[in-house]
Design a protein around this motif. Sequence first.
Motif, PDB file in Angstrom:
ATOM      1  N   PHE A  76       0.846  -1.183   0.000  1.00 14.00           N
ATOM      2  CA  PHE A  76       0.000   0.000   0.000  1.00 14.00           C
ATOM      3  C   PHE A  76       0.875   1.224   0.000  1.00 14.00           C
ATOM      4  O   PHE A  76       1.996   1.184   0.486  1.00 14.00           O
ATOM      5  N   ILE A  77       0.288   2.306  -0.519  1.00  9.29           N
ATOM      6  CA  ILE A  77       1.000   3.568  -0.365  1.00  9.29           C
ATOM      7  C   ILE A  77       0.411   4.277   0.842  1.00  9.29           C
ATOM      8  O   ILE A  77      -0.811   4.441   0.945  1.00  9.29           O
ATOM      9  N   GLU A  78       1.248   4.645   1.745  1.00 10.79           N
ATOM     10  CA  GLU A  78       0.818   5.451   2.886  1.00 10.79           C
ATOM     11  C   GLU A  78       1.533   6.790   2.780  1.00 10.79           C
ATOM     12  O   GLU A  78       2.756   6.828   2.608  1.00 10.79           O
ATOM     13  N   TYR A  79       0.748   7.878   2.814  1.00 13.45           N
ATOM     14  CA  TYR A  79       1.368   9.195   2.691  1.00 13.45           C
ATOM     15  C   TYR A  79       0.911  10.083   3.839  1.00 13.45           C
ATOM     16  O   TYR A  79      -0.090   9.796   4.500  1.00 13.45           O
ATOM     17  N   PRO A  80       1.637  11.169   4.097  1.00 15.23           N
ATOM     18  CA  PRO A  80       1.267  12.043   5.224  1.00 15.23           C
ATOM     19  C   PRO A  80      -0.099  12.681   4.998  1.00 15.23           C
ATOM     20  O   PRO A  80      -0.475  12.969   3.856  1.00 15.23           O
ATOM     21  N   GLN A  81      -0.834  12.896   6.060  1.00 15.55           N
ATOM     22  CA  GLN A  81      -2.178  13.486   5.986  1.00 15.55           C
ATOM     23  C   GLN A  81      -2.213  14.772   6.809  1.00 15.55           C
ATOM     24  O   GLN A  81      -1.536  14.860   7.834  1.00 15.55           O
ATOM     25  N   TYR A  82      -3.032  15.718   6.364  1.00 17.10           N
ATOM     26  CA  TYR A  82      -3.210  16.979   7.106  1.00 17.10           C
ATOM     27  C   TYR A  82      -4.698  17.288   7.174  1.00 17.10           C
ATOM     28  O   TYR A  82      -5.467  16.846   6.334  1.00 17.10           O
ATOM     29  N   THR A  83      -5.072  18.092   8.166  1.00  9.64           N
ATOM     30  CA  THR A  83      -6.441  18.588   8.202  1.00  9.64           C
ATOM     31  C   THR A  83      -6.431  20.022   8.744  1.00  9.64           C
ATOM     32  O   THR A  83      -5.377  20.581   9.029  1.00  9.64           O
ATOM     33  N   ARG A  84      -7.596  20.614   8.902  1.00  9.70           N
ATOM     34  CA  ARG A  84      -7.690  21.995   9.346  1.00  9.70           C
ATOM     35  C   ARG A  84      -7.139  22.170  10.765  1.00  9.70           C
ATOM     36  O   ARG A  84      -7.271  21.242  11.572  1.00  9.70           O
ATOM     37  N   GLU A 123      -5.370  25.251   8.251  1.00  7.36           N
ATOM     38  CA  GLU A 123      -4.295  25.263   7.254  1.00  7.36           C
ATOM     39  C   GLU A 123      -2.975  25.727   7.860  1.00  7.36           C
ATOM     40  O   GLU A 123      -1.913  25.275   7.470  1.00  7.36           O
ATOM     41  N   THR A 124      -3.111  26.633   8.829  1.00  6.31           N
ATOM     42  CA  THR A 124      -1.907  27.105   9.513  1.00  6.31           C
ATOM     43  C   THR A 124      -2.130  26.993  11.008  1.00  6.31           C
ATOM     44  O   THR A 124      -3.139  27.458  11.533  1.00  6.31           O
ATOM     45  N   PHE A 125      -1.199  26.374  11.685  1.00  2.83           N
ATOM     46  CA  PHE A 125      -1.243  26.287  13.144  1.00  2.83           C
ATOM     47  C   PHE A 125       0.109  26.788  13.634  1.00  2.83           C
ATOM     48  O   PHE A 125       1.155  26.270  13.235  1.00  2.83           O
ATOM     49  N   LYS A 126       0.062  27.802  14.486  1.00  3.54           N
ATOM     50  CA  LYS A 126       1.274  28.556  14.827  1.00  3.54           C
ATOM     51  C   LYS A 126       1.914  28.966  13.491  1.00  3.54           C
ATOM     52  O   LYS A 126       1.205  29.477  12.641  1.00  3.54           O
ATOM     53  N   GLU A 127       3.217  28.660  13.281  1.00  8.33           N
ATOM     54  CA  GLU A 127       3.808  29.030  11.981  1.00  8.33           C
ATOM     55  C   GLU A 127       3.866  27.829  11.043  1.00  8.33           C
ATOM     56  O   GLU A 127       4.521  27.869  10.007  1.00  8.33           O
ATOM     57  N   TRP A 128       3.156  26.752  11.397  1.00 12.43           N
ATOM     58  CA  TRP A 128       3.274  25.530  10.600  1.00 12.43           C
ATOM     59  C   TRP A 128       2.132  25.411   9.603  1.00 12.43           C
ATOM     60  O   TRP A 128       0.971  25.193   9.984  1.00 12.43           O
ATOM     61  N   ARG A 129       2.493  25.547   8.329  1.00  9.69           N
ATOM     62  CA  ARG A 129       1.507  25.471   7.244  1.00  9.69           C
ATOM     63  C   ARG A 129       1.425  24.057   6.688  1.00  9.69           C
ATOM     64  O   ARG A 129       2.407  23.323   6.704  1.00  9.69           O
ATOM     65  N   VAL A 130       0.262  23.699   6.172  1.00  8.59           N
ATOM     66  CA  VAL A 130       0.176  22.427   5.450  1.00  8.59           C
ATOM     67  C   VAL A 130       0.774  22.686   4.057  1.00  8.59           C
ATOM     68  O   VAL A 130       0.808  23.835   3.602  1.00  8.59           O
ATOM     69  N   PRO A 131       1.275  21.647   3.368  1.00  5.43           N
ATOM     70  CA  PRO A 131       1.812  21.874   2.010  1.00  5.43           C
ATOM     71  C   PRO A 131       0.757  22.551   1.128  1.00  5.43           C
ATOM     72  O   PRO A 131      -0.393  22.082   1.068  1.00  5.43           O
ATOM     73  N   ARG A 132       1.156  23.634   0.472  1.00 10.26           N
ATOM     74  CA  ARG A 132       0.194  24.451  -0.296  1.00 10.26           C
ATOM     75  C   ARG A 132      -0.549  23.641  -1.361  1.00 10.26           C
ATOM     76  O   ARG A 132      -1.717  23.868  -1.625  1.00 10.26           O
ATOM     77  N   VAL A 133       0.169  22.699  -1.957  1.00 11.92           N
ATOM     78  CA  VAL A 133      -0.430  21.945  -3.060  1.00 11.92           C
ATOM     79  C   VAL A 133      -1.710  21.218  -2.609  1.00 11.92           C
ATOM     80  O   VAL A 133      -2.662  21.079  -3.371  1.00 11.92           O
ATOM     81  N   LEU A 134      -1.748  20.815  -1.341  1.00 11.56           N
ATOM     82  CA  LEU A 134      -2.912  20.042  -0.874  1.00 11.56           C
ATOM     83  C   LEU A 134      -4.178  20.889  -0.763  1.00 11.56           C
ATOM     84  O   LEU A 134      -5.277  20.356  -0.732  1.00 11.56           O
ATOM     85  N   VAL A 135      -4.014  22.200  -0.699  1.00 12.84           N
ATOM     86  CA  VAL A 135      -5.190  23.069  -0.626  1.00 12.84           C
ATOM     87  C   VAL A 135      -5.382  23.837  -1.941  1.00 12.84           C
ATOM     88  O   VAL A 135      -6.166  24.767  -2.021  1.00 12.84           O
ATOM     89  N   SER A 136      -4.657  23.397  -2.973  1.00  9.46           N
ATOM     90  CA  SER A 136      -4.701  24.108  -4.263  1.00  9.46           C
ATOM     91  C   SER A 136      -5.928  23.729  -5.092  1.00  9.46           C
ATOM     92  O   SER A 136      -6.327  24.461  -5.987  1.00  9.46           O
ATOM     93  N   HIS A 141       5.495  11.654  -1.920  1.00 10.65           N
ATOM     94  CA  HIS A 141       5.691  11.534  -0.468  1.00 10.65           C
ATOM     95  C   HIS A 141       5.193  10.210   0.107  1.00 10.65           C
ATOM     96  O   HIS A 141       5.344   9.958   1.296  1.00 10.65           O
ATOM     97  N   GLY A 142       4.585   9.398  -0.746  1.00 10.31           N
ATOM     98  CA  GLY A 142       4.060   8.124  -0.250  1.00 10.31           C
ATOM     99  C   GLY A 142       5.163   7.119   0.021  1.00 10.31           C
ATOM    100  O   GLY A 142       6.204   7.132  -0.642  1.00 10.31           O
ATOM    101  N   GLN A 143       4.904   6.275   0.998  1.00  7.79           N
ATOM    102  CA  GLN A 143       5.848   5.193   1.266  1.00  7.79           C
ATOM    103  C   GLN A 143       5.129   3.866   1.071  1.00  7.79           C
ATOM    104  O   GLN A 143       3.953   3.739   1.441  1.00  7.79           O
ATOM    105  N   ILE A 144       5.831   2.912   0.506  1.00  9.88           N
ATOM    106  CA  ILE A 144       5.206   1.605   0.295  1.00  9.88           C
ATOM    107  C   ILE A 144       5.299   0.799   1.587  1.00  9.88           C
ATOM    108  O   ILE A 144       6.371   0.670   2.178  1.00  9.88           O
ATOM    109  N   VAL A 145       4.148   0.292   1.999  1.00 11.09           N
ATOM    110  CA  VAL A 145       4.077  -0.509   3.226  1.00 11.09           C
ATOM    111  C   VAL A 145       3.555  -1.884   2.867  1.00 11.09           C
ATOM    112  O   VAL A 145       2.629  -2.013   2.058  1.00 11.09           O
ATOM    113  N   GLY A 146       4.129  -2.896   3.434  1.00  9.47           N
ATOM    114  CA  GLY A 146       3.580  -4.254   3.309  1.00  9.47           C
ATOM    115  C   GLY A 146       3.961  -4.973   2.027  1.00  9.47           C
ATOM    116  O   GLY A 146       3.362  -5.974   1.701  1.00  9.47           O
ATOM    117  N   LYS A 147       4.970  -4.478   1.311  1.00  7.01           N
ATOM    118  CA  LYS A 147       5.388  -5.188   0.092  1.00  7.01           C
ATOM    119  C   LYS A 147       6.205  -6.410   0.502  1.00  7.01           C
ATOM    120  O   LYS A 147       7.029  -6.350   1.404  1.00  7.01           O
TER     121      LYS A 147
END
Length: 247
Positions: free
Chosen positions: A204-212, A214-227, A240-246
Amino acid sequence: MQRKRCFLFTMITFDVITIFPELVEAFGKESLLKRAQKKKLLKIQAHDLRKWAKDKHKTVDDKPFGGGLGMVLRIEPIYKAVTALKSEARNSKSETNSKFKSSQSKTILFTPRGKKFTQKMAYEFSKFNQLIFICGRYEGVDERVAKHIADEELSIGDYVLMGGEIPAMTVIEAVARLIPGVVGKPAFLKERLIKGSGGPKNGFIEYPQYTRPETFKEWRVPRVLVSGNHQKIGEWKAKHGQIVGKQ
Ligand code: SAM
């Protein structure tokens, strides 16, 4: 040999043999597993090994032959427990399908010396109708259980826990989420398959996830994900995905 799930059976039963059944019972009473049991997609049954002890003190362990520290779980109550649970499954399944075979039941002993549990095994296990888990404690389990009763010895990693209950719950979660209807829509599982890989066994591909927000303190989610640009989002996930379980 590849096994196909038999659709005449509606559910998979996890029978957990333990000296701490409350641990496993509590686990089955929460969240998606609770809902899945209500929907009769699966059943989690915790069985107190002491039920199959023969003395009035309900003893299930003894000192190791040859000396050594600690106690070892005895074969006799485990043998009786596994035999009883297999026969219970055979009888209950026969109400709906007389063709229930012992090959639809698998008995697993947890031990740090076992084969390492993988996503591929989770897929294979999800095809069975009954999974019997033997949870060790103390210094482990009489070796004859591994040799003559269990179909497989499984480890969840190279470390030593106090008992087999957490390994059993780990396998239950990994298998349960593959049963159609347990984790929402089937697409939730499919969308992470590696395209063109020939199926889930190849990882499987497992990749990082973000939710609201969009900005917390100075930490922004990657812009592309809200584009809103799905092609770019797909590329970002692939990068950014990593293969798991191969295998
Ligand atoms: N020397 C024992 C053996 O080889 O099984 C280890 C005993 S351990 C303290 C007690 C029990 O915890 C084991 O019998 C096993 O059921 C479970 N256990 C501990 N670590 C485990 C692991 N990494 N994977 C699976 N089961 C584990």
